[in-house]
Scaffold this active site. Sequence first.
Site, mmCIF file in Angstrom:
data_model
loop_
_atom_site.group_PDB
_atom_site.id
_atom_site.type_symbol
_atom_site.label_atom_id
_atom_site.label_comp_id
_atom_site.label_asym_id
_atom_site.label_seq_id
_atom_site.Cartn_x
_atom_site.Cartn_y
_atom_site.Cartn_z
ATOM 1 N N SER A 1 -13.176 1.459 10.597
ATOM 2 C CA SER A 1 -12.449 1.589 9.325
ATOM 3 C C SER A 1 -13.112 0.806 8.196
ATOM 4 O O SER A 1 -13.571 -0.328 8.394
ATOM 5 C CB SER A 1 -11.015 1.103 9.511
ATOM 6 O OG SER A 1 -10.356 1.100 8.267
ATOM 7 N N ALA A 2 -13.096 1.405 7.021
ATOM 8 C CA ALA A 2 -13.597 0.722 5.816
ATOM 9 C C ALA A 2 -12.750 -0.506 5.480
ATOM 10 O O ALA A 2 -13.176 -1.359 4.703
ATOM 11 C CB ALA A 2 -13.610 1.697 4.637
ATOM 12 N N ASP A 3 -11.557 -0.606 6.093
ATOM 13 C CA ASP A 3 -10.721 -1.796 5.868
ATOM 14 C C ASP A 3 -11.477 -3.076 6.235
ATOM 15 O O ASP A 3 -11.294 -4.120 5.597
ATOM 16 C CB ASP A 3 -9.444 -1.744 6.725
ATOM 17 C CG ASP A 3 -8.472 -0.663 6.287
ATOM 18 O OD1 ASP A 3 -8.697 -0.031 5.241
ATOM 19 O OD2 ASP A 3 -7.479 -0.448 7.018
ATOM 20 N N LYS B 1 -5.456 10.744 1.166
ATOM 21 C CA LYS B 1 -5.607 9.373 1.671
ATOM 22 C C LYS B 1 -6.900 8.816 1.066
ATOM 23 O O LYS B 1 -7.979 9.355 1.294
ATOM 24 C CB LYS B 1 -5.685 9.413 3.197
ATOM 25 C CG LYS B 1 -5.972 8.084 3.846
ATOM 26 C CD LYS B 1 -6.052 8.254 5.362
ATOM 27 C CE LYS B 1 -6.821 7.096 5.985
ATOM 28 N NZ LYS B 1 -7.110 7.336 7.411
ATOM 29 N N ASP C 1 -17.013 5.231 14.347
ATOM 30 C CA ASP C 1 -15.793 5.195 13.540
ATOM 31 C C ASP C 1 -15.239 3.769 13.441
ATOM 32 O O ASP C 1 -14.570 3.273 14.349
ATOM 33 C CB ASP C 1 -14.738 6.150 14.117
ATOM 34 C CG ASP C 1 -13.561 6.332 13.170
ATOM 35 O OD1 ASP C 1 -13.455 5.564 12.183
ATOM 36 O OD2 ASP C 1 -12.750 7.240 13.405
ATOM 37 N N LYS D 1 -2.878 -1.663 15.906
ATOM 38 C CA LYS D 1 -2.395 -0.832 17.006
ATOM 39 C C LYS D 1 -3.450 -0.680 18.085
ATOM 40 O O LYS D 1 -4.649 -0.680 17.793
ATOM 41 C CB LYS D 1 -2.102 0.575 16.492
ATOM 42 C CG LYS D 1 -0.821 0.718 15.766
ATOM 43 C CD LYS D 1 -0.439 2.200 15.722
ATOM 44 C CE LYS D 1 0.850 2.384 14.972
ATOM 45 N NZ LYS D 1 0.688 2.307 13.529
ATOM 46 N N VAL E 1 -5.478 0.310 3.151
ATOM 47 C CA VAL E 1 -5.614 -1.149 3.047
ATOM 48 C C VAL E 1 -6.821 -1.480 2.170
ATOM 49 O O VAL E 1 -6.736 -2.305 1.254
ATOM 50 C CB VAL E 1 -5.743 -1.791 4.451
ATOM 51 C CG1 VAL E 1 -6.179 -3.251 4.359
ATOM 52 C CG2 VAL E 1 -4.417 -1.682 5.200
ATOM 53 N N GLU F 1 0.827 -1.223 0.000
ATOM 54 C CA GLU F 1 0.000 0.000 0.000
ATOM 55 C C GLU F 1 0.857 1.268 0.000
ATOM 56 O O GLU F 1 2.064 1.218 0.277
ATOM 57 C CB GLU F 1 -0.923 0.013 1.213
ATOM 58 C CG GLU F 1 -0.189 0.012 2.549
ATOM 59 C CD GLU F 1 -1.015 0.610 3.682
ATOM 60 O OE1 GLU F 1 -1.536 1.733 3.522
ATOM 61 O OE2 GLU F 1 -1.106 -0.034 4.743
HETATM 62 N N1 PSU Z 1 -2.638 1.569 10.853
HETATM 63 C C1 PSU Z 1 -1.301 1.625 10.969
HETATM 64 N N2 PSU Z 1 -0.575 2.233 9.983
HETATM 65 C C2 PSU Z 1 -1.168 2.762 8.871
HETATM 66 C C3 PSU Z 1 -2.596 2.670 8.756
HETATM 67 C C4 PSU Z 1 -3.269 2.062 9.755
HETATM 68 O O1 PSU Z 1 -0.760 1.152 11.959
HETATM 69 O O2 PSU Z 1 -0.465 3.310 8.004
HETATM 70 C C5 PSU Z 1 -3.261 3.210 7.513
HETATM 71 C C6 PSU Z 1 -3.587 2.057 6.551
HETATM 72 O O3 PSU Z 1 -3.444 2.530 5.216
HETATM 73 C C7 PSU Z 1 -5.061 1.788 6.838
HETATM 74 C C8 PSU Z 1 -5.559 3.168 7.160
HETATM 75 O O4 PSU Z 1 -5.752 1.198 5.773
HETATM 76 O O5 PSU Z 1 -4.517 3.793 7.884
HETATM 77 C C9 PSU Z 1 -6.851 3.113 7.961
HETATM 78 O O6 PSU Z 1 -7.399 4.374 8.062
HETATM 79 P P1 PSU Z 1 -8.884 4.562 8.651
HETATM 80 O O7 PSU Z 1 -8.766 4.175 10.101
HETATM 81 O O8 PSU Z 1 -9.198 6.013 8.461
HETATM 82 O O9 PSU Z 1 -9.767 3.656 7.876
HETATM 83 MN MN MN Z 2 -12.328 6.041 10.293
#
Ligand code: PSU
Ligand code: MN
Length: 305
Positions: A138-140, A84, A136, A157, A104, A23
Amino acid sequence: MLYRISKEVEEALKNNKPVVALESTIISHGMPYPKNVETALNVERIIRENGCVPATIGIIEGIPVIGMSNDEIELFGKTKGILKVSRRDLPVVMAKKLWGATTVATTMICASLAGIEVFVTGGIGGVHKGAQETFDISADLQELANTNVTVVCAGAKAILDLPLTLEYLETLGVPVLGYKSENLGAFYSKDSGLKLDYKMDSCKEIAQTIFYKRALGLKGGLLISNPIPDKYSLPNDKINKFIDEALLDAKSQGIKGKDITPFLLKHIADHTKGESLDANIQLVYNNAIIGSQIAKEYASLVDKK
Ligand code: PSU
Ligand code: MN
């Protein structure tokens, strides 16, 4: 064509040589320059040394690029203001011909378009602390439910609510497999204390699990938790202190939505000086080794089919 693929990656895919996707949000929003570029290039080198072809993915002038060049990786590392891009942003960024770093979720979308099964990263997004109120998530996680790509990470994390993240993945039917470990990795620390349903003893066993999921036509991804090696693992309580401070700071500054994860990552990196960044880099290298082995095992299974 909806995307641009490098010659090397295209050839490898055509000949069923193992390819590993990477990524670009980790480059643009996850680590400071120049360590981000150095890390991204080292990860590519490790993947090659382990017999696979790396495919770093990012969006350049609205075109998803699968297999970025070293110069393009350098640009992603030092240019400010690269967006992003998660699932919902992808069509907009393409229409507006912008530059975008893939999360991701979006890297999975692009990898699956190109036919790449294995994707290596550091940590995934998940259910945020306080999601009961903020919603909140994540879309992941949705992407893992829907898109056929295997994601190799070091867990997630503790900026996230890890027990809820596992519950959510269970609801979505995503297999979460611990590589040589009973418990989920906690990114900087090797053990979150949360038990996984399955410990995998080899990359071959993981490849076979992917194989059967695909053979059965079960839609969606698999998540491989490959804990950070012992010698780089930071004590949970030490790192959690910084995480708690980062969360308080984000709250008081009113940081929300897609800005929250980069804000927390930067806060932790700044406040732990080099230590957390070093751990972050080492766990990605370790994931690159295991991800390559999985990709090789999977390619040989598909060959025999
Ligand atoms: N967690 C990490 N390092 C990162 C990310 C998440 O420890 O770099 C990044 C990844 O690209 C992940 C994104 O897909 O943050 C998730 O963001 P959000 O929580 O806004 O979906
Ligand atoms: Mn989010």
